[in-house]
Enzyme design. Structure first.
Site, mmCIF file in Angstrom:
data_model
loop_
_atom_site.group_PDB
_atom_site.id
_atom_site.type_symbol
_atom_site.label_atom_id
_atom_site.label_comp_id
_atom_site.label_asym_id
_atom_site.label_seq_id
_atom_site.Cartn_x
_atom_site.Cartn_y
_atom_site.Cartn_z
ATOM 1 N N CYS A 130 0.815 -1.223 0.000
ATOM 2 C CA CYS A 130 0.000 0.000 0.000
ATOM 3 C C CYS A 130 0.844 1.265 0.000
ATOM 4 O O CYS A 130 0.573 2.204 -0.761
ATOM 5 C CB CYS A 130 -0.948 0.003 1.195
ATOM 6 S SG CYS A 130 -0.162 -0.393 2.767
ATOM 7 N N HIS A 237 -2.580 6.593 4.573
ATOM 8 C CA HIS A 237 -1.145 6.666 4.810
ATOM 9 C C HIS A 237 -0.601 8.019 4.355
ATOM 10 O O HIS A 237 -1.008 8.547 3.313
ATOM 11 C CB HIS A 237 -0.408 5.573 4.034
ATOM 12 C CG HIS A 237 -0.650 4.189 4.546
ATOM 13 N ND1 HIS A 237 -1.305 3.915 5.728
ATOM 14 C CD2 HIS A 237 -0.303 2.974 4.014
ATOM 15 C CE1 HIS A 237 -1.339 2.590 5.902
ATOM 16 N NE2 HIS A 237 -0.748 2.019 4.886
#
Length: 336
Positions: A130, A237
């Site tokens: 990711c 994130h």
């Protein structure tokens, strides 16, 4: 376009549920839909495009039926066992685990960066980590223009990257409860520790970013290092990225390159001040970038900040986008 038979392995997990949602939003015409999971979750109900489905147990015979592609988010061990079985049955597996990413026979694909690699598949396509995915979307246009010499990643990663266990630890921690998954309290804290530590002192997450950057950009001469940190954020994130280029660059030109790059949204005006946060990225497939500025400590250096929804673009959406690309290229031979 034709209609496609689609399976999702790990359909009841955090990413699997998001895969269902993203597939539902897509323009892919799905004829038969097969949600699959472990024996613990088999029998549960999921809804896809207004119809309820019973989750099947993933086993050696799950791919005996006619399936065009399967989106896997069931963990590395499960993928290692069942992805080859699916591939032998002419199912294209797009796998979200780390199991196949560094396999020389398996393409590692971010559709905005290296989509054609997906066409080289022998049955399995790997979805990158990711944190790597969102970085690649931003770094690709800069690498093409200025050639990256060195990258330093510092990440601030949400607990959703750990699945439901990480989410529960944060939920319980803010209530004063004890965490059961992380080795140290995550609530009101930052943990410089994602995945297991290795003998060289790096974590596996950090090494994933190093190795996957090389493979996706197709340039093993780039010097890459990373420090990955788990932060008390539920989803999304953030990454501080320091770049050193071979060629000189103009900051305004670089900003325009990013504005015109696929899958990138630039939010960068310090006079406001304006910069992206994970709340901007939440629920979106684009990667947001800001704080674009020169690093005066080296000859041709740049600092930037990028954020992304790790469950969507960092996992579910990237897999669906790979499937969409294969369909666009008539990989399954079903073009009308």
């Amino acid at each position: 376009m034709g209609k496609y038979n689609v399976a999702i392995a790990g359909a009841t997990g955090v990413v699997g549920q998001k895969m269902i949602e993203v597939l539902e939003e897509s323009n892919i015409a799905v004829d038969n839909f097969y949600p699959m999971a472990s024996s613990r979750s088999a029998g549960k109900k999921v809804t896809f495009r207004g119809k309820e489905y019973t989750v099947e147990e993933l086993n050696e015979h799950s791919f005996d039926k006619d399936i065009d592609f399967a989106l896997f988010s069931a963990g590395g061990g499960t993928s290692k066992k069942f992805a080859p079985i699916a591939a032998k049955n002419n199912v294209v597996v797009i796998d979200n685990s780390s199991q196949w990413r560094m396999d020389d026979e398996v393409p590692l694909v971010v559709p905005e960066v290296n989509p054609k690699d997906a066409l080289k598949t022998k049955g399995i396509i790997a979805n990158p980590n990711c944190s790597t995915i969102q970085a690649m979307v931003v770094l690709k246009p800069l690498h093409d223009a200025y050639k990256i010499k060195r990258v330093i990643y510092s990440t601030y990663q949400a607990v959703a990257g750990s699945g439901i266990k990480g989410i529960k630890d944060l939920e319980e921690g803010v209530k004063g409860g004890k965490n059961e998954f992380y080795p140290v309290q995550i609530a009101y804290n930052c943990l410089p520790h994602i995945d297991d530590f290795t003998e060289n002192g790096y974590t596996k997450e950090e090494l994933k970013m190093v190795n996957e950057t090389h493979k996706i950009l197709g340039d093993y001469d780039i010097k890459v290092t990373a420090t990955t940190v788990r932060v008390p954020v539920f989803v999304g994130h953030s990454e501080s990225i320091n770049l050193e280029f071979e060629k000189p660059f103009d900051v305004d030109e670089a900003r325009e390159l990013l504005k015109n790059a696929p899958g990138v949204i630039v939010k960068d005006d310090i006079s406001v001040p304006e910069y992206p946060t994970v709340l901007d990225a939440a629920g979106n497939d684009e990667v947001y970038v800001g704080r674009i500025r020169r690093d005066f400590s080296v000859k041709s250096g740049m600092n930037l900040w990028c954020v992304g929804d790790n469950i969507r673009k960092g996992a579910a959406s990237n897999t669906v986008q790979i499937a969409e690309y294969l369909i666009k290229e008539n990989f399954f031979g079903k073009e009308n």
